[in-house]
Motif scaffolding. Structure first.
Motif, mmCIF file in Angstrom:
data_model
loop_
_atom_site.group_PDB
_atom_site.id
_atom_site.type_symbol
_atom_site.label_atom_id
_atom_site.label_comp_id
_atom_site.label_asym_id
_atom_site.label_seq_id
_atom_site.Cartn_x
_atom_site.Cartn_y
_atom_site.Cartn_z
ATOM 1 N N GLY A 55 0.796 -1.222 0.000
ATOM 2 C CA GLY A 55 0.000 0.000 0.000
ATOM 3 C C GLY A 55 0.822 1.263 0.000
ATOM 4 N N GLN A 56 2.083 1.164 0.383
ATOM 5 C CA GLN A 56 2.964 2.335 0.428
ATOM 6 C C GLN A 56 4.083 2.267 -0.605
ATOM 7 N N GLN A 57 4.068 1.260 -1.448
ATOM 8 C CA GLN A 57 5.126 1.106 -2.439
ATOM 9 C C GLN A 57 4.760 1.822 -3.745
ATOM 10 N N PRO A 58 5.750 2.170 -4.535
ATOM 11 C CA PRO A 58 5.439 2.671 -5.873
ATOM 12 C C PRO A 58 4.940 1.525 -6.749
ATOM 13 N N LYS A 59 4.047 1.830 -7.656
ATOM 14 C CA LYS A 59 3.452 0.803 -8.511
ATOM 15 C C LYS A 59 4.513 0.046 -9.306
ATOM 16 N N GLY A 60 5.568 0.746 -9.685
ATOM 17 C CA GLY A 60 6.590 0.139 -10.528
ATOM 18 C C GLY A 60 7.358 -1.000 -9.892
ATOM 19 N N LEU A 61 7.312 -1.104 -8.558
ATOM 20 C CA LEU A 61 8.093 -2.132 -7.867
ATOM 21 C C LEU A 61 7.261 -3.305 -7.380
ATOM 22 N N LEU A 62 5.992 -3.345 -7.727
ATOM 23 C CA LEU A 62 5.141 -4.468 -7.331
ATOM 24 C C LEU A 62 5.331 -5.640 -8.291
ATOM 25 N N LYS B 18 8.711 -17.456 -10.896
ATOM 26 C CA LYS B 18 9.259 -16.116 -10.695
ATOM 27 C C LYS B 18 8.197 -15.077 -11.036
ATOM 28 N N ALA B 19 8.495 -13.828 -10.680
ATOM 29 C CA ALA B 19 7.572 -12.726 -10.978
ATOM 30 C C ALA B 19 8.366 -11.539 -11.498
ATOM 31 N N LYS B 20 7.716 -10.719 -12.319
ATOM 32 C CA LYS B 20 8.359 -9.521 -12.841
ATOM 33 C C LYS B 20 7.554 -8.282 -12.474
ATOM 34 N N THR B 21 8.289 -7.221 -12.198
ATOM 35 C CA THR B 21 7.683 -5.928 -11.890
ATOM 36 C C THR B 21 7.474 -5.138 -13.184
ATOM 37 N N PRO B 22 6.679 -4.066 -13.126
ATOM 38 C CA PRO B 22 6.577 -3.189 -14.296
ATOM 39 C C PRO B 22 7.933 -2.652 -14.746
ATOM 40 N N VAL B 23 8.808 -2.322 -13.793
ATOM 41 C CA VAL B 23 10.147 -1.846 -14.168
ATOM 42 C C VAL B 23 10.856 -2.887 -15.021
#
Length: 501
Positions: free
Chosen positions: A155-162, A170-175
């Protein structure tokens, strides 16, 4: 404004004249855009044929390594709005998880989210894992561990790092997805991929650490960051248009929206810049169409820019009337420029000067997707004070609800803006345009917000792809809906476009 207020403004480091102008804007408001009609295919929007697509893709691929290319990604947005429904749920009875449509969808499909393994691990650190918590209907605990410092703190993270997308275990972030995109269409001079992320100060370290990990798997990437400049912050006022004071007696200044990022864009040293929002990404198996259209838009921009440069070379020497007519036709037919009312009555030398002015501007090629009812701005023809018309991206709030012509244009709009922009930022001689000279200051926004339970008014600068680029050469191109996949709520990640193969 009394002297005490002026002193507080100057003590804050703000320009007093700028702030006084902002305060006047709260009183006067911003004018609505004089909308004439919606831009549509063959009337302001280019629809590329299959042959044109292949031509511009090939054009781009052959020339990209001759250009300094950068991918510009606004990434300062917090993820808190993605989880608005879940935050609200924490203050409600847990039984709502079994009656509310949004919550049912979230909990029923929770294992489909890329972040599910991380959530399971975080839950186990506090007791039972995800499956047992679901069986026990411990819904509040699941959400707390997802959103707060008790666990992932999403809830406090930037969207790009989710964690957005699953790739096996594995999972990938938007970045990370933007890295892959950049590798496929944003490779320029020196065979280098340049990515630029605008981030908030409190998250830059986390972005840097994340990027450092990703970058180990990629060759020849140059990653830079910038922050929205504090001097672009605007003053907030109360509902009586007086400066809004914080509890400690200081005047509140707020970030002025994405329009402030024109300053960051202006600082880049690149010929061509792709702009795309941080959350508009898809997994690898769906990227091909996005990559094709990005190359096509880039190729179109290069093609048009070279023609402009050729005509500018002609204009720098003595030209005759037939040559000027050829340039006029190019501007009207290929650049969608509608000349001012009195152009035909001007002396020849003044016509040449006017055409030189029209061509000596930064260029943007903007993808436009067919309208499916999504909120956001759209492409319109707008009247200018000299009788000319220009192509603009207008938000609904900029359109006069009492103007029948504007409302008819809004109702007949066929496309909307997905923020899919390619920019040409240098002139014929390789000099950077000063982008701040091409902003329309009349196109800001006033919105109502709250702070500590008190209502306030906030002022946003002309939007990055709205008024901040108002006076650019503008081309709109239809792009398919498959290239537009934003994530506005967490449940958007359950759409097939964000799921694995």
């Amino acid at each position: 404004m009394n002297q005490e207020v002026k002193d507080k403004i100057t003590q804050s480091g703000k320009n007093l004249n700028t702030i006084e102008e902002q305060l006047r804007r709260f009183e006067s408001g911003f004018p609505y855009l004089p909308i004439q009609r919606a831009a549509t295919v063959e009337d302001g929007i280019i629809k590329l044929s299959d042959d044109s697509m292949e031509h511009f893709i090939s054009f781009y691929e052959k020339r990209a390594l001759d250009y300094e290319i950068c991918k510009f990604v606004p990434a300062s947005g917090a993820a808190s709005r993605m989880f608005k429904n879940l935050f609200a749920f924490l203050d409600e009875d847990a039984s709502k998880a079994e009656t509310d449509e949004f919550l049912i969808k979230f909990f029923t499909n929770i294992n489909k989210f890329a972040f599910a393994p991380s959530l399971d691990k975080a839950l186990k650190a506090h007791g039972s894992g995800l499956q047992e918590s679901l069986q026990n209907k411990d819904y509040h605990r699941i959400v707390k561990v997802l959103l707060t410092e008790e666990g992932l703190n999403y809830g406090q993270q930037p969207k790009g790092l989710l964690e957005f997308h699953k790739y096996g275990d594995k999972a990938k972030t938007p970045v990370a997805e933007h890295f892959t995109e950049g590798e496929n269409y944003a490779k320029g001079k020196d065979n280098k991929v340049r990515l630029h992320f605008t981030v908030s100060p409190e998250h830059q370290k986390a972005f840097q650490e994340h990027v450092d990990k990703i970058n180990k798997g990629f060759a020849n990437f140059e990653i830079t960051f910038s922050q929205q400049k504090p001097e672009t912050d605007t003053i907030a006022v109360d509902m009586n248009n007086q400066p809004f004071y914080e509890s400690d007696g200081t005047i509140l200044f707020r970030p002025a929206g994405h329009g402030a990022l024109i300053e960051n864009l202006n600082d880049l040293d690149a010929n061509i810049v792709f702009i795309k929002n941080i959350d508009n990404v898809v997994p690898d198996h769906l990227k091909s169409e996005t990559i094709r259209y990005k190359k096509a838009l880039g190729g179109l921009l290069m093609n048009v820019q070279l023609k402009i440069f050729s005509y500018q070379n002609q204009l720098e020497r003595t030209i005759n009337e037939l040559e000027l007519i050829e340039i006029e036709n190019f501007a009207k037919k290929e650049l969608n420029i509608i000349f001012k009312n009195d152009y035909d009555d001007l002396p020849f030398a003044e016509k040449v000067g006017y055409v030189e002015y029209l061509l000596h501007r930064p260029i943007r090629v903007c993808g436009m997707v067919p309208n499916t009812g999504e909120p956001g701005g759209g492409p319109f023809w707008v009247s200018e004070s000299d009788g000319s018309l220009s192509l603009q991206i207008a938000e609904t709030s900029q359109i006069d609800p009492n103007d029948p012509t504007a409302q008819q244009a809004l109702q007949s709009a066929t496309h909307f803006n997905p923020v899919d922009v390619v920019c040409g930022l240098k002139d014929l001689h390789g000099r950077k345009f000063d982008l701040l000279k091409y902003i329309d200051p009349e196109t800001g926004f006033i919105t109502e917000k709250s702070k500590d339970g008190k209502a306030l008014k906030a002022q946003e600068l002309p939007g990055l792809w709205n008024g901040a680029m108002s006076n650019w050469i503008t081309l709109f191109v239809e792009v398919p809906l498959v290239t537009f996949n934003p994530v506005k709520t967490v449940n958007d990640l359950l759409r097939k476009e964000h799921q694995g193969v």
